[in-house]
Design a protein around this motif. Structure first.
Motif, PDB file in Angstrom:
ATOM      1  N   LEU A 229      46.871  -6.571 -41.609  1.00  0.00           N
ATOM      2  CA  LEU A 229      46.689  -7.605 -42.642  1.00  0.00           C
ATOM      3  C   LEU A 229      46.044  -8.850 -42.015  1.00  0.00           C
ATOM      4  CD1 LEU A 229      49.760  -8.153 -44.971  1.00  0.00           C
ATOM      5  CD2 LEU A 229      47.359  -7.946 -45.565  1.00  0.00           C
ATOM      6  N   GLN A 230      46.570  -9.206 -40.852  1.00  0.00           N
ATOM      7  CA  GLN A 230      46.072 -10.399 -40.167  1.00  0.00           C
ATOM      8  C   GLN A 230      44.583 -10.255 -39.848  1.00  0.00           C
ATOM      9  OE1 GLN A 230      48.365 -11.777 -36.924  1.00  0.00           O
ATOM     10  NE2 GLN A 230      46.811 -13.239 -36.307  1.00  0.00           N
ATOM     11  N   GLN A 231      44.210  -9.069 -39.393  1.00  0.00           N
ATOM     12  CA  GLN A 231      42.807  -8.916 -39.020  1.00  0.00           C
ATOM     13  C   GLN A 231      41.882  -8.901 -40.233  1.00  0.00           C
ATOM     14  OE1 GLN A 231      42.196  -6.212 -35.915  1.00  0.00           O
ATOM     15  NE2 GLN A 231      40.090  -6.906 -35.581  1.00  0.00           N
ATOM     16  N   ILE A 232      42.377  -8.342 -41.343  1.00  0.00           N
ATOM     17  CA  ILE A 232      41.580  -8.338 -42.576  1.00  0.00           C
ATOM     18  C   ILE A 232      41.266  -9.786 -42.965  1.00  0.00           C
ATOM     19  CG2 ILE A 232      41.683  -7.861 -45.072  1.00  0.00           C
ATOM     20  CD1 ILE A 232      43.429  -5.357 -44.320  1.00  0.00           C
ATOM     21  N   VAL A 233      42.318 -10.607 -43.029  1.00  0.00           N
ATOM     22  CA  VAL A 233      42.116 -11.993 -43.473  1.00  0.00           C
ATOM     23  C   VAL A 233      41.273 -12.763 -42.440  1.00  0.00           C
ATOM     24  CG1 VAL A 233      43.269 -14.127 -44.153  1.00  0.00           C
ATOM     25  CG2 VAL A 233      44.298 -11.938 -44.731  1.00  0.00           C
ATOM     26  N   THR A 234      41.585 -12.557 -41.156  1.00  0.00           N
ATOM     27  CA  THR A 234      40.863 -13.286 -40.105  1.00  0.00           C
ATOM     28  C   THR A 234      39.368 -12.985 -40.149  1.00  0.00           C
ATOM     29  OG1 THR A 234      42.802 -13.208 -38.703  1.00  0.00           O
ATOM     30  CG2 THR A 234      40.726 -13.650 -37.604  1.00  0.00           C
ATOM     31  N   ASN A 235      39.023 -11.710 -40.262  1.00  0.00           N
ATOM     32  CA  ASN A 235      37.594 -11.360 -40.241  1.00  0.00           C
ATOM     33  C   ASN A 235      36.874 -11.918 -41.470  1.00  0.00           C
ATOM     34  OD1 ASN A 235      38.149 -10.007 -37.925  1.00  0.00           O
ATOM     35  ND2 ASN A 235      37.654  -7.977 -38.666  1.00  0.00           N
ATOM     36  N   LEU A 236      37.506 -11.828 -42.646  1.00  0.00           N
ATOM     37  CA  LEU A 236      36.845 -12.344 -43.857  1.00  0.00           C
ATOM     38  C   LEU A 236      36.704 -13.866 -43.777  1.00  0.00           C
ATOM     39  CD1 LEU A 236      38.564 -10.223 -46.665  1.00  0.00           C
ATOM     40  CD2 LEU A 236      36.354  -9.817 -45.553  1.00  0.00           C
ATOM     41  N   PHE A 237      37.750 -14.502 -43.287  1.00  0.00           N
ATOM     42  CA  PHE A 237      37.759 -15.965 -43.170  1.00  0.00           C
ATOM     43  C   PHE A 237      36.671 -16.411 -42.174  1.00  0.00           C
ATOM     44  CE2 PHE A 237      39.189 -20.064 -41.745  1.00  0.00           C
ATOM     45  CZ  PHE A 237      39.982 -20.593 -42.748  1.00  0.00           C
ATOM     46  N   SER A 238      36.609 -15.757 -41.003  1.00  0.00           N
ATOM     47  CA  SER A 238      35.615 -16.171 -39.991  1.00  0.00           C
ATOM     48  C   SER A 238      34.205 -15.975 -40.529  1.00  0.00           C
ATOM     49  CB  SER A 238      35.715 -15.374 -38.697  1.00  0.00           C
ATOM     50  OG  SER A 238      37.000 -15.027 -38.413  1.00  0.00           O
ATOM     51  N   ASN A 239      33.973 -14.858 -41.234  1.00  0.00           N
ATOM     52  CA  ASN A 239      32.633 -14.641 -41.788  1.00  0.00           C
ATOM     53  C   ASN A 239      32.280 -15.730 -42.795  1.00  0.00           C
ATOM     54  OD1 ASN A 239      31.948 -12.375 -40.373  1.00  0.00           O
ATOM     55  ND2 ASN A 239      32.509 -10.937 -41.970  1.00  0.00           N
TER      56      ASN A 239
ATOM     57  N   GLY B 224      27.346 -12.393 -33.673  1.00  0.00           N
ATOM     58  CA  GLY B 224      28.203 -11.376 -34.295  1.00  0.00           C
ATOM     59  C   GLY B 224      27.826  -9.982 -33.831  1.00  0.00           C
ATOM     60  N   THR B 225      28.646  -9.030 -34.202  1.00  0.00           N
ATOM     61  CA  THR B 225      28.461  -7.675 -33.684  1.00  0.00           C
ATOM     62  C   THR B 225      28.292  -6.638 -34.786  1.00  0.00           C
ATOM     63  OG1 THR B 225      30.846  -7.453 -33.751  1.00  0.00           O
ATOM     64  CG2 THR B 225      29.881  -8.121 -31.644  1.00  0.00           C
ATOM     65  N   GLY B 226      28.543  -7.035 -36.020  1.00  0.00           N
ATOM     66  CA  GLY B 226      28.450  -6.062 -37.107  1.00  0.00           C
ATOM     67  C   GLY B 226      29.666  -5.144 -37.160  1.00  0.00           C
ATOM     68  N   LEU B 227      30.758  -5.514 -36.490  1.00  0.00           N
ATOM     69  CA  LEU B 227      31.954  -4.660 -36.502  1.00  0.00           C
ATOM     70  C   LEU B 227      33.008  -5.133 -37.502  1.00  0.00           C
ATOM     71  CD1 LEU B 227      32.672  -3.950 -32.731  1.00  0.00           C
ATOM     72  CD2 LEU B 227      31.334  -2.645 -34.363  1.00  0.00           C
ATOM     73  N   GLY B 228      33.031  -6.458 -37.742  1.00  0.00           N
ATOM     74  CA  GLY B 228      34.134  -7.063 -38.494  1.00  0.00           C
ATOM     75  C   GLY B 228      34.409  -6.388 -39.826  1.00  0.00           C
ATOM     76  N   LEU B 229      33.390  -6.206 -40.644  1.00  0.00           N
ATOM     77  CA  LEU B 229      33.626  -5.672 -41.993  1.00  0.00           C
ATOM     78  C   LEU B 229      33.938  -4.171 -41.976  1.00  0.00           C
ATOM     79  CD1 LEU B 229      30.964  -7.580 -44.127  1.00  0.00           C
ATOM     80  CD2 LEU B 229      33.436  -7.930 -44.071  1.00  0.00           C
ATOM     81  N   ALA B 230      33.389  -3.460 -40.967  1.00  0.00           N
ATOM     82  CA  ALA B 230      33.708  -2.022 -40.861  1.00  0.00           C
ATOM     83  C   ALA B 230      35.203  -1.882 -40.595  1.00  0.00           C
ATOM     84  CB  ALA B 230      32.900  -1.389 -39.737  1.00  0.00           C
TER      85      ALA B 230
END
Ligand code: ADP
Length: 270
Positions: free
Chosen positions: A157-167, A224-230
């Motif tokens: 859950l934390q990573q989902i929110v973190t990645n969306l927030f950072s983007n 960025g690396t293009g990994l976050g959303l995957a």
């Protein structure tokens, strides 16, 4: 002879289709290779930037300490904050790479616990607040106050929110980032909305693929690396939910994760 001609025509059409498929497969493989090369270049850059900040600020503090200078407390806190923030950035990049490798080898597992989603979201937004100010954005939190506890995987859950927030922070300047959380149809809905650069319609499905960035130029401009959303999409699915995107170029993007509260569907997905 007519039969022979028909058979020949059929065979030639099949051959033509097979050739087209090989061409398509080669184009796909070429595109995947290009995306991986871009990824390697981006990763090197993404590693170097926070490392340079950590080494630079640490050396500066060491020099000041060994000169016996009186340290300015505010400056000291600021410099230490930069070191910690850069360290966290490095850790998150390395975690992304490890996660991708676990996803690719099928070794990613779900670890269920009782989670207070509102507390978790507030905590993440607080920890990431330096990202908001970096590009002069403001943050609006619309977290329903009746969010129930749920059984979920807090790290995911934390990573989902973190990645969306950072983007959202990365692709928005002088704008507003809104984090929304509420219950909808027995699911927790978490949306991260920005009024940044947006994503062209043709790219909207691709951004959830590993190594993909909306335009090749976006990578070099924004890093960025293009990994976050995957990773986000995989984690949402592992938690029995999914993620959707609505975006208009030049106007902004809204990513909405929907995660079922019901433990059975979470267990079945995990
Ligand atoms: P990264 O941001 O590391 O490149 P992601 O997988 O997180 O990788 O995102 C993939 C791509 O999707 C980004 O490179 C960018 O082109 C696009 N993107 C993601 N989030 C946003 C956003 N909030 N606004 C505009 N573009 C975005």
């Amino acid at each position: 002879i007519r039969d022979l001609a028909r058979t020949f025509n059929d065979m030639s059409a099949k051959l033509q289709r097979a050739i087209e498929e090989v061409h398509d497969a080669k184009a796909d493989a070429d595109a995947a290779n290009a995306a991986k090369s871009m990824f390697l270049a981006n990763v090197s850059h993404e590693l170097r930037t926070p490392l340079n900040a950590i080494i630079g600020y640490s050396e500066m503090l060491q020099d000041e300490l060994s000169d016996g200078q009186q340290l300015d407390q505010d400056q000291f806190h600021h410099d230490l904050g930069t070191i910690i923030f850069s360290g966290r950035q490095l850790l998150s990049l390395i975690n992304d790479i490890l996660d991708l490798s676990k996803m690719e080898t099928g070794k990613m597992t779900v670890s269920l616990e009782t989670v207070d989603p509102a507390a978790l979201i507030y905590q993440i937004c607080d920890a990431l607040s330096p990202l908001i100010t970096q590009k002069n954005n403001t943050l609006t939190l619309s977290i329903a106050d009746d969010l129930p506890e749920m059984e979920s995987d807090p790290a995911k859950l934390q990573q989902i929110v973190t990645n969306l927030f950072s983007n959202a922070c990365k692709f928005t300047e002088d704008g507003v980032i809104e984090v929304i959380a509420r219950i909808e149809k027995n699911s927790l809905l978490i949306a991260v909305k920005d009024n940044g650069i947006g994503i062209a319609e043709a790219q909207q499905a691709n951004v959830f693929e590993a190594f993909e960035q909306a335009e090749s130029s976006t990578g070099s401009k924004y890093g960025g690396t293009g990994l976050g959303l995957a990773i986000v999409r995989e984690f949402c699915r592992m938690l029995g939910g999914d993620i959707t995107l609505e975006s208009t170029p030049g106007k902004g993007s809204t990513f909405t994760a929907t995660l079922p509260l019901d433990q059975e569907s979470v267990r079945a997905a995990g």
